[in-house]
Design a protein around this motif. Structure first.
Motif, PDB file in Angstrom:
ATOM      1  N   TYR A 264      11.943   2.603   1.019  1.00 51.96           N
ATOM      2  CA  TYR A 264      11.311   1.335   0.927  1.00 51.96           C
ATOM      3  C   TYR A 264      11.631   0.840  -0.235  1.00 51.96           C
ATOM      4  O   TYR A 264      10.871  -0.714  -0.602  1.00 51.96           O
ATOM      5  CB  TYR A 264       9.631   2.260   0.720  1.00 51.96           C
ATOM      6  CG  TYR A 264       9.116   0.685   0.287  1.00 51.96           C
ATOM      7  CD1 TYR A 264       8.093   0.075   1.128  1.00 51.96           C
ATOM      8  CD2 TYR A 264       8.086   0.815  -1.076  1.00 51.96           C
ATOM      9  CE1 TYR A 264       7.401  -0.460   0.928  1.00 51.96           C
ATOM     10  CE2 TYR A 264       7.330  -0.478  -1.179  1.00 51.96           C
ATOM     11  CZ  TYR A 264       6.568  -1.380  -0.001  1.00 51.96           C
ATOM     12  OH  TYR A 264       6.103  -1.813  -0.300  1.00 51.96           O
TER      13      TYR A 264
ATOM     14  N   SER B 142       3.901  -1.296  -9.751  1.00 52.49           N
ATOM     15  CA  SER B 142       3.383  -2.239  -8.965  1.00 52.49           C
ATOM     16  C   SER B 142       4.212  -1.187  -7.270  1.00 52.49           C
ATOM     17  O   SER B 142       3.716  -1.455  -6.277  1.00 52.49           O
ATOM     18  CB  SER B 142       4.317  -3.360  -8.974  1.00 52.49           C
ATOM     19  OG  SER B 142       4.292  -4.192  -8.422  1.00 52.49           O
TER      20      SER B 142
ATOM     21  N   ASN C 223       2.451  -0.700  -3.898  1.00 50.74           N
ATOM     22  CA  ASN C 223       2.155  -1.483  -2.180  1.00 50.74           C
ATOM     23  C   ASN C 223       2.896  -0.630  -1.792  1.00 50.74           C
ATOM     24  O   ASN C 223       2.844  -0.511  -0.323  1.00 50.74           O
ATOM     25  CB  ASN C 223       3.658  -2.243  -2.731  1.00 50.74           C
ATOM     26  CG  ASN C 223       3.118  -3.839  -3.385  1.00 50.74           C
ATOM     27  OD1 ASN C 223       2.378  -3.882  -3.794  1.00 50.74           O
ATOM     28  ND2 ASN C 223       4.284  -4.294  -4.542  1.00 50.74           N
TER      29      ASN C 223
ATOM     30  N   ARG D 280       0.427   1.038   0.268  1.00 52.32           N
ATOM     31  CA  ARG D 280      -0.759   0.295   0.885  1.00 52.32           C
ATOM     32  C   ARG D 280       0.091   0.362   1.823  1.00 52.32           C
ATOM     33  O   ARG D 280      -1.086  -0.073   3.334  1.00 52.32           O
ATOM     34  CB  ARG D 280      -1.087  -1.087   0.633  1.00 52.32           C
ATOM     35  CG  ARG D 280      -2.081  -1.335  -0.571  1.00 52.32           C
ATOM     36  CD  ARG D 280      -2.369  -2.492  -1.316  1.00 52.32           C
ATOM     37  NE  ARG D 280      -0.728  -3.295  -1.850  1.00 52.32           N
ATOM     38  CZ  ARG D 280      -1.425  -2.823  -3.772  1.00 52.32           C
ATOM     39  NH1 ARG D 280      -1.790  -2.429  -3.943  1.00 52.32           N
ATOM     40  NH2 ARG D 280       0.033  -3.704  -3.532  1.00 52.32           N
ATOM     41  N   LYS D 281       1.346   0.038   2.466  1.00 52.03           N
ATOM     42  CA  LYS D 281       1.961   0.154   3.142  1.00 52.03           C
ATOM     43  C   LYS D 281       1.826   1.291   4.383  1.00 52.03           C
ATOM     44  O   LYS D 281       1.750   1.040   5.608  1.00 52.03           O
ATOM     45  CB  LYS D 281       3.838   0.278   3.502  1.00 52.03           C
ATOM     46  CG  LYS D 281       4.553   0.314   4.323  1.00 52.03           C
ATOM     47  CD  LYS D 281       6.098   0.531   4.103  1.00 52.03           C
ATOM     48  CE  LYS D 281       6.822   0.351   5.847  1.00 52.03           C
ATOM     49  NZ  LYS D 281       7.811  -0.258   5.126  1.00 52.03           N
TER      50      LYS D 281
END
Length: 148
Positions: A99, A113, A117, A120-121
């Motif tokens: 990722y 950060s 993210n 969320r993915k």
């Protein structure tokens, strides 16, 4: 609660990363070597895995490959944190398609950060799966009802 697995063989860095993530309301699972990290990943199915590359008997890239081969852990977003900045090593790490790949030293803002993210993915992936499952379940119920 969002679960993050952190695998780092430097105890002070493992504790610092864990503390920062906990302050952001993440539940942190900690491992100081790859074998322990693999066991925790399989058992607890975290939302994200953050791993150093140089972590002992099995390095982070080997761990990444083993986790990708496992049906249960293959879709967990994986973030490498590493001091490996030589072009060849970075290219190899990126070729595995993690990722993210974060070079040490890094700011905690960057780590937070990227982690947010990745969470969320993962949540979106899980949501899509369950919506798909619910749709299939509804279709089966309709077919079963029509057969009765």
């Amino acid at each position: 609660m969002k679960r993050i697995l952190v695998i780092e063989n430097i105890a002070s860095l493992l504790d610092n990363i864990s503390e920062i993530l906990e302050m952001e309301n993440y539940y942190v699972l900690k491992a100081c070597h790859a074998t322990e990290g693999y066991e925790l990943a399989c058992r607890d199915n975290p939302d994200v895995i953050i791993s150093a590359i140089n972590i002992g008997e099995m390095n982070g890239t080997e761990l990444f490959k083993v986790l990708r081969a496992n049906r249960k852990t293959r879709n967990i977003p994986f973030i490498f944190i590493t001091t490996c900045v030589q072009k060849r090593e970075v290219e190899y790490g990126l070729s595995l398609k993690p990722y993210a790949y974060i070079a040490k030293p890094f700011s905690y803002e960057t780590l937070l950060s990227v982690t947010a993210n990745a969470v969320r993915k993962r949540r979106k992936q899980r949501g899509d799966f369950y919506r798909e499952f619910d749709g299939i379940h509804s279709m089966i119920q309709c077919v079963a009802t029509s057969l009765i």
